[in-house]
Design an enzyme around this catalytic site. Structure first.
Site, PDB file in Angstrom:
ATOM      1  N   LYS A 176       0.884  -1.058   0.130  1.00  0.00           N
ATOM      2  CA  LYS A 176      -0.220  -0.077   0.110  1.00  0.00           C
ATOM      3  C   LYS A 176       0.944   1.212  -0.144  1.00  0.00           C
ATOM      4  CE  LYS A 176      -2.628  -3.553   0.411  1.00  0.00           C
ATOM      5  NZ  LYS A 176      -3.594  -4.064   1.315  1.00  0.00           N
TER       6      LYS A 176
HETATM    7  C1  LIG Z   1      -4.184  -5.190   1.609  1.00  0.00           C
HETATM    8  C2  LIG Z   1      -5.574  -5.237   1.822  1.00  0.00           C
HETATM    9  C3  LIG Z   1      -6.251  -5.867   2.916  1.00  0.00           C
HETATM   10  C4  LIG Z   1      -5.523  -6.198   4.155  1.00  0.00           C
HETATM   11  O1  LIG Z   1      -4.593  -5.492   4.679  1.00  0.00           O
HETATM   12  P1  LIG Z   1      -3.358  -5.810   5.560  1.00  0.00           P
HETATM   13  O2  LIG Z   1      -2.678  -4.825   6.508  1.00  0.00           O
HETATM   14  O3  LIG Z   1      -2.335  -6.626   4.937  1.00  0.00           O
HETATM   15  O4  LIG Z   1      -4.054  -7.109   6.707  1.00  0.00           O
HETATM   16  C5  LIG Z   1      -7.609  -5.689   3.247  1.00  0.00           C
HETATM   17  N1  LIG Z   1      -8.534  -5.263   2.332  1.00  0.00           N
HETATM   18  C6  LIG Z   1      -8.136  -4.811   0.874  1.00  0.00           C
HETATM   19  C7  LIG Z   1      -8.892  -4.378   0.044  1.00  0.00           C
HETATM   20  C8  LIG Z   1      -6.703  -4.901   0.815  1.00  0.00           C
HETATM   21  O5  LIG Z   1      -6.169  -4.327  -0.434  1.00  0.00           O
END
Ligand SMILES: *Cc1c(COP(=O)(O)O)cnc(C)c1O
Length: 380
Positions: A176
């Site tokens: 992200k």
């Molecule tokens: C990456 C992601 C998650 C999970 O995030 P983490 O911090 O890795 O647990 C949940 N929902 C979406 C849409 C994502 O892209």
């Protein structure tokens, strides 16, 4: 994706280590305040991941056994898993073909008397239309949890994503925009909800470790309910504070590079790309493209052609309903989801992507997808 992270984050992490306080403590509290302020919302609750954030958000909304939670299948699988963690049944809805997000039109057909919540994902950082979803859900008493995992720095109706949500969950996984290695943040305007979420992330304890250590009197904590260990560490929060300061520059650079992709790839006929919705701005967390039905090469072949040039592209967003963990649950009618997951891909996009690297990617895409020009002198 390559995180934009370096010496400053390393120094901040080292300072946290040198302080002797490495678990959840003052830096986590500072990161929560700074993050909430950057969104313009009352409270931030830091947790170990966005997955943990979604779990706690559903739990705190009172969702449990026998309840249904509407989720997009077209999302990272954590979205659907969060519903299962609280014992609820994830119900898959299709997505809009332009934003790749749930809309009232895709959600309404799957509502039942058991629907208690919708997890509204801002897919690839494209803000979902929260106000429209509220019109559908509020009158029916259905909670909306915004899965803003991808959407830090994106804007919805002129405000940061998360600013108008009852509860929104962000991710700091390196995939992200901002990263703390692993990590997540819940934001909410509701102080009581924030207090409950803080308790749930820390074993259900009624006082935090910081409060106990700050007291000159012995403090005997109580455990008010079954909680979890979903804490973020102070080392992570130290990194997060530095990363947060970089957010405006990160978003600006991604938007520049994305606009350049949009311009250079526009000549490929029939191709659809991620774009801003009319009511907001994406942070271009992932630059997705949807190949036309009559593309001269298929998606997987295109990924191979890119890989052969050393370009690490990826398939588009997964569809949870067709994974073994969910496929046994029955059949779903999700035509947009199925077309997008099979025919889309994600191109490299990160802060330090060079224009020369981007040009190479565009060249490989055009060579593969633009039909060969007629050869001069060819008499056919
Ligand atoms: C990456 C992601 C998650 C999970 O995030 P983490 O911090 O890795 O647990 C949940 N929902 C979406 C849409 C994502 O892209």
């Amino acid at each position: 994706m390559r995180p934009w992270i370096g010496d400053e984050e390393a120094a901040a992490a080292a300072a946290a280590v040198a302080s002797g306080w490495v678990a959840q403590g003052p830096r986590v509290a500072e990161f929560e305040r700074a993050f909430a302020a950057s969104i313009g919302v009352g409270h931030g609750v830091a947790v170990s991941s966005c997955t943990a954030a979604l779990h706690l958000a559903l739990l705190a909304a009172g969702i449990g056994h026998g309840d249904e939670v509407v989720v997009p299948s077209l999302s990272f699988i954590a979205t659907a898993n969060a519903a299962r963690y609280v014992g609820a049944r994830p119900v898959f809805a299709d997505v809009d073909a332009v934003t790749l997000n749930l809309t009232p039109e895709t959600v309404e057909p799957v509502l039942t008397a058991r629907t208690r919540a919708v997890i509204l994902v801002d897919q690839c950082g494209v803000p979902a239309d929260l106000d429209a979803m509220r019109k559908l859900c509020d009158v029916r008493g259905i909670a909306i949890v915004e899965d803003a995992a991808c959407a830090v720095g994106a804007e919805y109706r002129g405000r940061p994503v998360g600013a108008s949500a009852d509860v929104a969950a962000f991710s700091f996984h390196p995939r992200k925009l901002l990263t703390t290695g692993e990590g997540g943040m819940i934001v909410t305007p509701d102080g009581e909800l924030a207090a409950r979420l803080r308790r749930l992330r820390e074993h259900g304890m009624d006082v935090s470790a910081v409060q106990r250590h700050a007291s000159r009197q012995p403090v005997i904590e109580r455990y008010l309910e079954t909680g979890y260990n979903y804490r973020m560490t102070d080392i992570q929060a130290a990194v997060g504070l530095v990363q947060l300061g970089k957010l405006p520059a990160l978003v600006a650079r991604r938007r520049e590079l994305a606009a350049r992709y949009q311009r250079l790839l526009a000549t490929i006929p029939g191709m659809r790309m991620i774009a801003d919705p009319e009511y907001g701005q994406t942070n271009f967390q992932s630059f997705w493209l949807l190949l036309p039905e009559d593309a001269p090469v298929g998606r997987d072949e295109l990924l191979r052609l890119l890989a052969a040039e050393g370009i690490s592209a990826r398939r588009g967003i997964m569809a949870a309903h067709s994974e073994p963990a969910y496929a046994h649950e029955g059949s779903w009618t999700l035509p947009v989801t199925e077309r997008v997951t099979a025919n889309s891909l994600i191109l490299p996009l990160f802060h330090d992507l060079s224009l020369a690297e981007q040009d190479l990617i565009v060249d490989v895409m055009k060579d593969a997808l633009v039909a060969a020009k007629p050869v001069i002198g060819d008499s056919r």
